[in-house]
Design a protein around this motif. Structure first.
Motif, PDB file in Angstrom:
ATOM      1  N   LEU A  85       0.848  -1.195   0.000  1.00 41.15           N
ATOM      2  CA  LEU A  85       0.000   0.000   0.000  1.00 41.15           C
ATOM      3  C   LEU A  85       0.881   1.242   0.000  1.00 41.15           C
ATOM      4  N   ILE A  86       0.760   2.052  -1.042  1.00 39.54           N
ATOM      5  CA  ILE A  86       1.517   3.298  -1.101  1.00 39.54           C
ATOM      6  C   ILE A  86       0.810   4.336  -0.236  1.00 39.54           C
ATOM      7  N   ARG A  87       1.517   4.821   0.786  1.00 40.92           N
ATOM      8  CA  ARG A  87       0.946   5.808   1.705  1.00 40.92           C
ATOM      9  C   ARG A  87       1.466   7.214   1.426  1.00 40.92           C
ATOM     10  N   THR A  88       2.683   7.312   0.866  1.00 41.29           N
ATOM     11  CA  THR A  88       3.271   8.616   0.528  1.00 41.29           C
ATOM     12  C   THR A  88       4.023   8.470  -0.778  1.00 41.29           C
ATOM     13  N   ILE A  89       3.858   9.438  -1.680  1.00 40.02           N
ATOM     14  CA  ILE A  89       4.589   9.427  -2.943  1.00 40.02           C
ATOM     15  C   ILE A  89       5.223  10.792  -3.157  1.00 40.02           C
ATOM     16  N   ASN A  90       6.530  10.781  -3.361  1.00 38.38           N
ATOM     17  CA  ASN A  90       7.306  12.001  -3.573  1.00 38.38           C
ATOM     18  C   ASN A  90       6.993  13.075  -2.534  1.00 38.38           C
ATOM     19  N   GLY A  91       6.915  12.644  -1.288  1.00 39.38           N
ATOM     20  CA  GLY A  91       6.718  13.559  -0.177  1.00 39.38           C
ATOM     21  C   GLY A  91       5.281  13.955   0.090  1.00 39.38           C
ATOM     22  N   VAL A  92       4.334  13.467  -0.724  1.00 35.70           N
ATOM     23  CA  VAL A  92       2.919  13.831  -0.547  1.00 35.70           C
ATOM     24  C   VAL A  92       2.185  12.642   0.059  1.00 35.70           C
ATOM     25  N   PRO A  93       1.694  12.755   1.293  1.00 35.85           N
ATOM     26  CA  PRO A  93       1.034  11.621   1.946  1.00 35.85           C
ATOM     27  C   PRO A  93      -0.431  11.505   1.551  1.00 35.85           C
ATOM     28  N   TRP A  94      -0.933  10.266   1.626  1.00 31.79           N
ATOM     29  CA  TRP A  94      -2.379  10.080   1.505  1.00 31.79           C
ATOM     30  C   TRP A  94      -3.035  10.750   2.699  1.00 31.79           C
ATOM     31  N   SER A  95      -4.206  11.342   2.474  1.00 30.34           N
ATOM     32  CA  SER A  95      -4.889  12.043   3.555  1.00 30.34           C
ATOM     33  C   SER A  95      -6.368  11.708   3.537  1.00 30.34           C
ATOM     34  N   ALA A  96      -6.976  11.664   4.714  1.00 27.21           N
ATOM     35  CA  ALA A  96      -8.415  11.451   4.806  1.00 27.21           C
ATOM     36  C   ALA A  96      -9.172  12.690   4.350  1.00 27.21           C
ATOM     37  N   ASP A  97      -8.494  13.833   4.357  1.00 29.81           N
ATOM     38  CA  ASP A  97      -9.111  15.077   3.887  1.00 29.81           C
ATOM     39  C   ASP A  97      -9.180  15.062   2.359  1.00 29.81           C
ATOM     40  N   ALA A  98     -10.361  15.276   1.814  1.00 28.09           N
ATOM     41  CA  ALA A  98     -10.569  15.147   0.365  1.00 28.09           C
ATOM     42  C   ALA A  98      -9.684  16.102  -0.415  1.00 28.09           C
ATOM     43  N   ARG A  99      -9.536  17.317   0.048  1.00 24.24           N
ATOM     44  CA  ARG A  99      -8.736  18.287  -0.691  1.00 24.24           C
ATOM     45  C   ARG A  99      -7.258  17.898  -0.681  1.00 24.24           C
ATOM     46  N   GLU A 100      -6.763  17.482   0.473  1.00 22.05           N
ATOM     47  CA  GLU A 100      -5.374  17.047   0.568  1.00 22.05           C
ATOM     48  C   GLU A 100      -5.142  15.757  -0.226  1.00 22.05           C
ATOM     49  N   ARG A 101      -6.157  14.908  -0.263  1.00 21.52           N
ATOM     50  CA  ARG A 101      -6.031  13.650  -0.994  1.00 21.52           C
ATOM     51  C   ARG A 101      -5.872  13.900  -2.496  1.00 21.52           C
ATOM     52  N   GLU A 102      -6.426  14.997  -2.982  1.00 20.23           N
ATOM     53  CA  GLU A 102      -6.267  15.340  -4.393  1.00 20.23           C
ATOM     54  C   GLU A 102      -4.803  15.554  -4.744  1.00 20.23           C
ATOM     55  N   ARG A 103      -4.010  16.087  -3.812  1.00 21.27           N
ATOM     56  CA  ARG A 103      -2.581  16.270  -4.045  1.00 21.27           C
ATOM     57  C   ARG A 103      -1.881  14.922  -4.184  1.00 21.27           C
ATOM     58  N   PHE A 104      -2.296  13.963  -3.367  1.00 21.24           N
ATOM     59  CA  PHE A 104      -1.725  12.623  -3.445  1.00 21.24           C
ATOM     60  C   PHE A 104      -2.041  11.990  -4.799  1.00 21.24           C
ATOM     61  N   VAL A 105      -3.308  12.073  -5.209  1.00 20.50           N
ATOM     62  CA  VAL A 105      -3.724  11.490  -6.497  1.00 20.50           C
ATOM     63  C   VAL A 105      -2.976  12.150  -7.654  1.00 20.50           C
ATOM     64  N   ALA A 106      -2.816  13.480  -7.600  1.00 22.01           N
ATOM     65  CA  ALA A 106      -2.103  14.196  -8.654  1.00 22.01           C
ATOM     66  C   ALA A 106      -0.630  13.792  -8.689  1.00 22.01           C
ATOM     67  N   SER A 107      -0.022  13.628  -7.527  1.00 23.13           N
ATOM     68  CA  SER A 107       1.388  13.218  -7.470  1.00 23.13           C
ATOM     69  C   SER A 107       1.568  11.817  -8.040  1.00 23.13           C
ATOM     70  N   LEU A 108       0.608  10.939  -7.778  1.00 24.58           N
ATOM     71  CA  LEU A 108       0.657   9.580  -8.306  1.00 24.58           C
ATOM     72  C   LEU A 108       0.556   9.605  -9.833  1.00 24.58           C
ATOM     73  N   ALA A 109      -0.364  10.423 -10.349  1.00 23.78           N
ATOM     74  CA  ALA A 109      -0.566  10.495 -11.797  1.00 23.78           C
ATOM     75  C   ALA A 109       0.621  11.128 -12.513  1.00 23.78           C
ATOM     76  N   ASP A 110       1.309  12.060 -11.846  1.00 27.14           N
ATOM     77  CA  ASP A 110       2.413  12.784 -12.489  1.00 27.14           C
ATOM     78  C   ASP A 110       3.778  12.188 -12.190  1.00 27.14           C
ATOM     79  N   ALA A 111       3.824  11.042 -11.536  1.00 31.81           N
ATOM     80  CA  ALA A 111       5.111  10.485 -11.098  1.00 31.81           C
ATOM     81  C   ALA A 111       6.049  10.222 -12.264  1.00 31.81           C
ATOM     82  N   GLY A 112       5.519   9.886 -13.427  1.00 28.71           N
ATOM     83  CA  GLY A 112       6.366   9.564 -14.567  1.00 28.71           C
ATOM     84  C   GLY A 112       7.099  10.750 -15.154  1.00 28.71           C
TER      85      GLY A 112
END
Length: 284
Positions: A85-112
């Motif tokens: 389970l990936i909990r943090t990617i490139n310094g951006v952690p998964w968050s229960a807060d929907a707005r903060e979670r968007e940063r995690f999803v964006a970091s995952l999508a832009d990792a390449g």
């Protein structure tokens, strides 16, 4: 459980069972990945491949579950496994807060877009930190449609393979041609708006398709797929995607005549020097 390379695999190399042959969406993604990695040097737009796929993050998963780890990729070399389970990617952690979670999803999508991926992953409740070095690959997003059409399309940077086409082309080398043809359109810039505007006659379209066909067999060979499978793939598609009347009249849309296109593909394949690797062809 950590090593210098990352996570310690639960099974040693000698105990690892052979992976089952991919099917469906995983089969499409696996073939596309091989083509895009092998031909990265010829692509103007590239991304970095880390050798893993994840499911969409959600409140239920509390992160991004790893669903696929390719045996030849950086993720496998670092010890990552399906189910981690990936909990943090490139310094951006998964968050229960929907707005903060968007940063995690964006970091995952832009990792390449960056050559390295720093992860905090959880396995059996234990967090581990590891860094992956990416492999360059041609930039394209590839997906299998759940619709049964026998066709492949490309728009922007997205290649879509019809569900009917994936089932029809049971040989991996034949499906590689369908993917390589669409990738060739991307590499050659055929999807750019100015290219689309330049196509005003059927002859223009035929010339564009032949240019993509010629490059497609080269992409196949570079990735270790049999380029001579291209002609057979096209004949199967031409036969299956048209009604008996259209086949009889040889109505074919923007493509050359069926046998003419097959001959062109066969000739293009015959001119290629065999790749150093053994060609791959798996029939289901």
């Amino acid at each position: 459980m950590a090593t210098a390379a990352g996570l310690t695999p639960l099974l040693g190399p000698a105990a690892t069972p052979p992976a089952p042959r991919p099917t469906g969406a995983l089969r499409v993604t696996t073939i596309a990945r091989r083509l895009l990695l092998a031909n990265a040097d010829g692509c103007a737009e590239r991304r970095h491949d880390f050798g893993l796929e994840t499911a969409a993050p959600s409140g239920r998963s509390w992160g991004a579950p790893v669903t696929v780890v390719w045996p030849d990729g950086p993720a496998r070399a670092a010890g990552l496994q399906p189910g981690d389970l990936i909990r943090t990617i490139n310094g951006v952690p998964w968050s229960a807060d929907a707005r903060e979670r968007e940063r995690f999803v964006a970091s995952l999508a832009d990792a390449g877009r960056t050559p390295r991926m720093a992860l905090v992953v959880e396995r059996d409740g234990q967090p581990q930190t590891l860094t992956l070095a990416g492999q360059p690959r041609c930039h394209a997003e590839v997906r299998l449609s759940d619709q049964p059409f026998i066709n492949a399309t490309v728009e922007g940077s997205q290649i879509v393979i019809g569900g009917g086409l994936e089932r029809l082309l049971a040989d991996d080398a034949e499906l590689a041609f369908a993917l390589a043809h669409e990738a060739a359109h991307l590499i050659l810039g055929h999807t750019a708006p100015e290219q689309a505007r330049a196509i005003v006659t059927r002859a223009d379209r035929v010339a564009l398709e032949q240019e993509a066909d010629a490059l497609a067999v080269e992409l196949m060979a570079q990735a270790g797929y049999r380029p001579d499978a291209a002609a057979g793939a096209w004949l199967k598609v031409a036969d299956a995607s048209r009604t008996p009347l259209l086949r009889l009249m040889d109505i074919r849309g923007p493509y050359p005549a069926t046998q003419e296109r097959a001959a062109f593909l066969a000739a293009a394949a015959s001119r290629l020097i065999p790749p150093a690797r053994l060609p791959v062809s798996h029939a289901r």
